[in-house]
Write a protein that holds these residues in place. Structure first.
Motif, mmCIF file in Angstrom:
data_model
loop_
_atom_site.group_PDB
_atom_site.id
_atom_site.type_symbol
_atom_site.label_atom_id
_atom_site.label_comp_id
_atom_site.label_asym_id
_atom_site.label_seq_id
_atom_site.Cartn_x
_atom_site.Cartn_y
_atom_site.Cartn_z
ATOM 1 N N LEU A 149 0.828 -1.205 0.000
ATOM 2 C CA LEU A 149 0.000 0.000 0.000
ATOM 3 C C LEU A 149 0.863 1.256 0.000
ATOM 4 C CD1 LEU A 149 -2.875 -0.987 2.441
ATOM 5 C CD2 LEU A 149 -2.975 -0.729 -0.027
ATOM 6 N N GLN A 150 1.978 1.178 0.724
ATOM 7 C CA GLN A 150 2.858 2.342 0.779
ATOM 8 C C GLN A 150 3.421 2.655 -0.617
ATOM 9 O OE1 GLN A 150 6.318 1.953 3.288
ATOM 10 N NE2 GLN A 150 6.298 4.135 3.770
ATOM 11 N N ALA A 151 3.814 1.633 -1.362
ATOM 12 C CA ALA A 151 4.330 1.851 -2.715
ATOM 13 C C ALA A 151 3.246 2.438 -3.623
ATOM 14 C CB ALA A 151 4.854 0.538 -3.291
ATOM 15 N N LEU A 152 2.014 1.956 -3.471
ATOM 16 C CA LEU A 152 0.901 2.482 -4.255
ATOM 17 C C LEU A 152 0.651 3.951 -3.913
ATOM 18 C CD1 LEU A 152 -1.378 2.044 -6.252
ATOM 19 C CD2 LEU A 152 -2.749 1.130 -4.384
ATOM 20 N N SER A 153 0.645 4.269 -2.637
ATOM 21 C CA SER A 153 0.456 5.656 -2.209
ATOM 22 C C SER A 153 1.562 6.556 -2.756
ATOM 23 C CB SER A 153 0.436 5.738 -0.680
ATOM 24 O OG SER A 153 0.374 7.077 -0.259
ATOM 25 N N ARG A 154 2.793 6.076 -2.689
ATOM 26 C CA ARG A 154 3.920 6.865 -3.194
ATOM 27 C C ARG A 154 3.763 7.091 -4.699
ATOM 28 N NH1 ARG A 154 7.709 4.699 -0.432
ATOM 29 N NH2 ARG A 154 7.863 2.793 -1.675
ATOM 30 N N ARG A 155 3.364 6.049 -5.425
ATOM 31 C CA ARG A 155 3.199 6.158 -6.870
ATOM 32 C C ARG A 155 2.118 7.177 -7.226
ATOM 33 N NH1 ARG A 155 0.998 6.737 -11.471
ATOM 34 N NH2 ARG A 155 1.608 5.439 -13.185
ATOM 35 N N VAL A 156 0.999 7.121 -6.522
ATOM 36 C CA VAL A 156 -0.094 8.057 -6.770
ATOM 37 C C VAL A 156 0.328 9.483 -6.422
ATOM 38 C CG1 VAL A 156 -2.406 8.736 -6.010
ATOM 39 C CG2 VAL A 156 -1.934 6.347 -6.572
ATOM 40 N N HIS A 157 1.021 9.647 -5.309
ATOM 41 C CA HIS A 157 1.382 10.997 -4.885
ATOM 42 C C HIS A 157 2.556 11.591 -5.655
ATOM 43 C CE1 HIS A 157 -1.535 10.175 -1.787
ATOM 44 N NE2 HIS A 157 -1.645 11.482 -1.734
ATOM 45 N N TYR A 158 3.280 10.778 -6.436
ATOM 46 C CA TYR A 158 4.258 11.346 -7.363
ATOM 47 C C TYR A 158 3.538 12.210 -8.397
ATOM 48 C CZ TYR A 158 8.437 8.873 -5.783
ATOM 49 O OH TYR A 158 9.500 8.433 -5.060
ATOM 50 N N GLY A 159 2.244 11.998 -8.525
ATOM 51 C CA GLY A 159 1.441 12.826 -9.416
ATOM 52 C C GLY A 159 1.552 14.307 -9.094
ATOM 53 N N LYS A 160 1.827 14.638 -7.834
ATOM 54 C CA LYS A 160 1.994 16.053 -7.472
ATOM 55 C C LYS A 160 3.216 16.645 -8.164
ATOM 56 C CE LYS A 160 -0.216 15.710 -2.966
ATOM 57 N NZ LYS A 160 -0.065 15.891 -1.517
ATOM 58 N N PHE A 161 4.288 15.862 -8.253
ATOM 59 C CA PHE A 161 5.488 16.348 -8.938
ATOM 60 C C PHE A 161 5.228 16.479 -10.440
ATOM 61 C CE2 PHE A 161 7.104 14.211 -5.127
ATOM 62 C CZ PHE A 161 7.817 15.265 -4.562
ATOM 63 N N VAL A 162 4.489 15.527 -10.986
ATOM 64 C CA VAL A 162 4.119 15.583 -12.397
ATOM 65 C C VAL A 162 3.240 16.809 -12.654
ATOM 66 C CG1 VAL A 162 2.838 14.401 -14.234
ATOM 67 C CG2 VAL A 162 4.337 13.097 -12.699
ATOM 68 N N ALA A 163 2.280 17.041 -11.757
ATOM 69 C CA ALA A 163 1.386 18.192 -11.907
ATOM 70 C C ALA A 163 2.171 19.501 -11.849
ATOM 71 C CB ALA A 163 0.311 18.170 -10.823
ATOM 72 N N GLU A 164 3.139 19.590 -10.967
ATOM 73 C CA GLU A 164 3.953 20.811 -10.876
ATOM 74 C C GLU A 164 4.714 21.043 -12.178
ATOM 75 O OE1 GLU A 164 5.696 24.328 -9.545
ATOM 76 O OE2 GLU A 164 3.971 23.228 -8.752
ATOM 77 N N SER A 165 5.249 19.984 -12.749
ATOM 78 C CA SER A 165 5.962 20.092 -14.018
ATOM 79 C C SER A 165 5.024 20.563 -15.131
ATOM 80 C CB SER A 165 6.577 18.741 -14.379
ATOM 81 O OG SER A 165 7.168 18.792 -15.643
ATOM 82 N N LYS A 166 3.828 20.007 -15.166
ATOM 83 C CA LYS A 166 2.849 20.413 -16.177
ATOM 84 C C LYS A 166 2.414 21.855 -15.958
ATOM 85 C CE LYS A 166 1.216 15.756 -17.090
ATOM 86 N NZ LYS A 166 0.115 14.808 -17.066
ATOM 87 N N TYR A 167 2.253 22.242 -14.691
ATOM 88 C CA TYR A 167 1.875 23.616 -14.377
ATOM 89 C C TYR A 167 2.945 24.589 -14.895
ATOM 90 C CZ TYR A 167 1.034 27.912 -11.817
ATOM 91 O OH TYR A 167 0.822 29.221 -11.497
ATOM 92 N N ARG A 168 4.202 24.263 -14.628
ATOM 93 C CA ARG A 168 5.291 25.159 -15.047
ATOM 94 C C ARG A 168 5.390 25.295 -16.557
ATOM 95 N NH1 ARG A 168 10.315 24.589 -10.852
ATOM 96 N NH2 ARG A 168 9.072 24.917 -8.972
ATOM 97 N N ALA A 169 4.923 24.288 -17.278
ATOM 98 C CA ALA A 169 4.942 24.351 -18.740
ATOM 99 C C ALA A 169 3.839 25.251 -19.294
ATOM 100 C CB ALA A 169 4.808 22.946 -19.320
ATOM 101 N N ASN A 170 2.764 25.478 -18.513
ATOM 102 C CA ASN A 170 1.622 26.246 -19.016
ATOM 103 C C ASN A 170 0.861 26.901 -17.854
ATOM 104 O OD1 ASN A 170 -0.389 27.266 -20.617
ATOM 105 N ND2 ASN A 170 -1.009 25.309 -21.494
ATOM 106 N N PRO A 171 1.523 27.745 -17.059
ATOM 107 C CA PRO A 171 0.876 28.276 -15.853
ATOM 108 C C PRO A 171 -0.352 29.140 -16.130
ATOM 109 C CG PRO A 171 2.970 29.388 -16.243
ATOM 110 C CD PRO A 171 2.882 28.252 -17.220
ATOM 111 N N GLU A 172 -0.328 29.897 -17.208
ATOM 112 C CA GLU A 172 -1.460 30.785 -17.493
ATOM 113 C C GLU A 172 -2.740 29.994 -17.745
ATOM 114 O OE1 GLU A 172 1.433 30.955 -19.344
ATOM 115 O OE2 GLU A 172 2.350 32.665 -18.315
#
Length: 159
Positions: free
Chosen positions: A1-24
């Motif tokens: 479960l911990q690995a699954l939680s970590r995998r899902v929450h890496y989405g925050k880092f992905v989201a930040e990267s996507k945000y920085r590519a198109n913040p407006e």
């Protein structure tokens, strides 16, 4: 479960990267309260297909007993040759595990059906990760996420 939680929450880092590519555009969508627009903007179907394929291949490769008999005897001590032989054996095992029957269904030759792992990623892990990304992006842009993306919703609803 911990690995699954970590995998899902890496989405925050992905989201930040996507945000920085198109913040407006993310800011505009969040200010309009358009969660579906945010979801659409952050979705990359080609990457999702790669994740599904990789999960299925890993399940086919690692979800079975190793075929030690199919690894040729190696007479040298060259690490590269040993690794290459093991990798070739793993590829053969994965291909065999994913062979299709005449009726189009995948034969299950391992401990787990690779199609089941693929469906878990497609139906649960990827959508949950994207929900975390949407919630993160709303907070990143200074807004509370809509109720369907709130953390309490994700922990009690499985529809």
């Amino acid at each position: 479960l911990q690995a699954l939680s970590r995998r899902v929450h890496y989405g925050k880092f992905v989201a930040e990267s996507k945000y920085r590519a198109n913040p407006e555009e993310y800011q505009r969508l969040v200010e309009a309260g358009d969660a579906q627009g945010v979801m659409k903007l952050l979705t990359n179907e080609a990457v999702e297909e790669q994740v599904l394929r990789r999960a299925k291949i890993k399940a086919a490769t690692y979800g079975r007993e190793p075929l030690l008999a199919s690894i040729p005897t190696i007479e040298c001590s060259d690490t590269t040759s040993i690794v290459a032989a093991a990798a070739a054996s793993a590829v053969v095992a994965a291909v065999e595990a994913m062979e299709k029957q005449k009726d189009g269904k995948t034969k299950v030759k391992g401990k787990v059906d690779p199609a089941v792992i693929e469906s878990i990623y497609r139906d649960i892990i990827i959508p949950l990760t994207k929900d975390v990304e949407v919630a993160y992006l709303f907070r990143r842009c200074g807004r509370e996420p809509p109720p369907q993306y709130a953390p309490h919703h994700m922990s009690i609803d499985c529809d």
